[in-house]
Design a protein around this motif. Structure first.
Motif, mmCIF file in Angstrom:
data_model
loop_
_atom_site.group_PDB
_atom_site.id
_atom_site.type_symbol
_atom_site.label_atom_id
_atom_site.label_comp_id
_atom_site.label_asym_id
_atom_site.label_seq_id
_atom_site.Cartn_x
_atom_site.Cartn_y
_atom_site.Cartn_z
ATOM 1 N N GLY A 37 32.355 38.432 38.714
ATOM 2 C CA GLY A 37 33.078 37.692 39.730
ATOM 3 C C GLY A 37 34.541 37.447 39.435
ATOM 4 O O GLY A 37 35.264 36.997 40.290
ATOM 5 N N TRP A 38 35.052 37.773 38.260
ATOM 6 C CA TRP A 38 36.437 37.492 37.948
ATOM 7 C C TRP A 38 37.110 38.757 37.479
ATOM 8 O O TRP A 38 36.485 39.661 36.957
ATOM 9 C CB TRP A 38 36.539 36.387 36.907
ATOM 10 N N SER A 39 38.420 38.840 37.680
ATOM 11 C CA SER A 39 39.131 40.074 37.381
ATOM 12 C C SER A 39 39.753 40.084 36.000
ATOM 13 O O SER A 39 40.064 41.136 35.478
ATOM 14 C CB SER A 39 40.226 40.322 38.427
ATOM 15 N N GLY A 40 39.984 38.956 35.406
ATOM 16 C CA GLY A 40 40.555 38.922 34.075
ATOM 17 C C GLY A 40 42.076 38.975 34.108
ATOM 18 O O GLY A 40 42.703 38.956 35.159
ATOM 19 N N PRO A 41 42.714 39.078 32.943
ATOM 20 C CA PRO A 41 44.169 39.021 32.880
ATOM 21 C C PRO A 41 44.862 40.303 33.312
ATOM 22 O O PRO A 41 46.041 40.297 33.594
ATOM 23 C CB PRO A 41 44.439 38.733 31.402
ATOM 24 N N ARG A 42 44.177 41.422 33.352
ATOM 25 C CA ARG A 42 44.820 42.689 33.697
ATOM 26 C C ARG A 42 44.796 42.919 35.199
ATOM 27 O O ARG A 42 43.950 42.377 35.895
ATOM 28 C CB ARG A 42 44.113 43.822 32.976
ATOM 29 N N PRO A 43 45.726 43.757 35.709
ATOM 30 C CA PRO A 43 45.729 44.057 37.151
ATOM 31 C C PRO A 43 44.416 44.702 37.584
ATOM 32 O O PRO A 43 43.802 45.454 36.832
ATOM 33 C CB PRO A 43 46.888 45.037 37.307
#
Length: 186
Positions: free
Chosen positions: A61-67
């Motif tokens: 559900g989350w994209s994290g720090p990277r694009p």
């Protein structure tokens, strides 16, 4: 309730731990247990894209720090992908020549010449004077290279440069049909 002191601890028995020492001991035991089972403790959350047995990726559900493609995108990137998917890329490139003319060829040339039409790869340019038309004809290779660098190869293949149109004597309220008087200049 007895007033007797506690018997001394037997030799080899560990003293009772409290506070920070108890937490350190629990952490050491957890690390040892994880190391024995092959896992690492304290490495943080797992990656948002996990590999499945079949090799496919699964998203969390989350994209994290990277694009990520799920992040908000700039409008220019979205419009570019829409134009590419619908086959409008050549029309967008042609529009770029006209819309960003001063940025493509430079301020000096843009202040003295304007693009008129673009048909079949031939860009017609109107210069403000015959001197500028001659100058642009000499710079034709460099102008074409600048345009191709800005919008891509193949959009503009050649240039047709023209100076200002000569004044017409066939206008005005005193115009005479036919050849008219010919003694004007003599």
């Amino acid at each position: 309730m007895s007033d007797q002191p506690e018997p001394p601890a037997a030799e080899g028995a560990k003293p009772e731990l409290r506070g920070v020492d108890l937490a350190r001991r629990a952490l050491e035991e957890a690390r040892a247990a994880a190391k024995a089972s092959g896992k690492s403790v304290g490495q943080g959350r797992s990656s948002p894209q996990r590999r499945l047995r079949s090799g496919a990726r699964r998203r969390s559900g989350w994209s994290g720090p990277r694009p990520d493609e799920r992040d908000p995108q700039p409008l220019s990137r979205l419009t570019g992908s829409i134009a590419k998917n619908r086959g409008w890329s050549t029309k967008v490139a042609e529009g770029t020549v006209f819309g960003r003319w001063s940025g493509v060829v430079g301020e000096d040339i843009a202040s003295h010449a304007t693009p008129v039409t673009l048909k079949d790869g031939v860009l017609s340019i109107a210069a403000e004077s015959t001197a500028w038309a001659t100058q642009l004809r000499m710079l034709q290779g460099q102008i074409l290279a600048k345009i191709n660098a800005a919008v891509g190869q193949g959009v503009v293949t050649s240039l047709k440069i023209s100076g200002p149109a000569a004044p017409s004597w066939r206008k005005g309220e005193r115009h005479v049909r036919g050849r008219g008087p010919r003694d004007t200049y003599g």
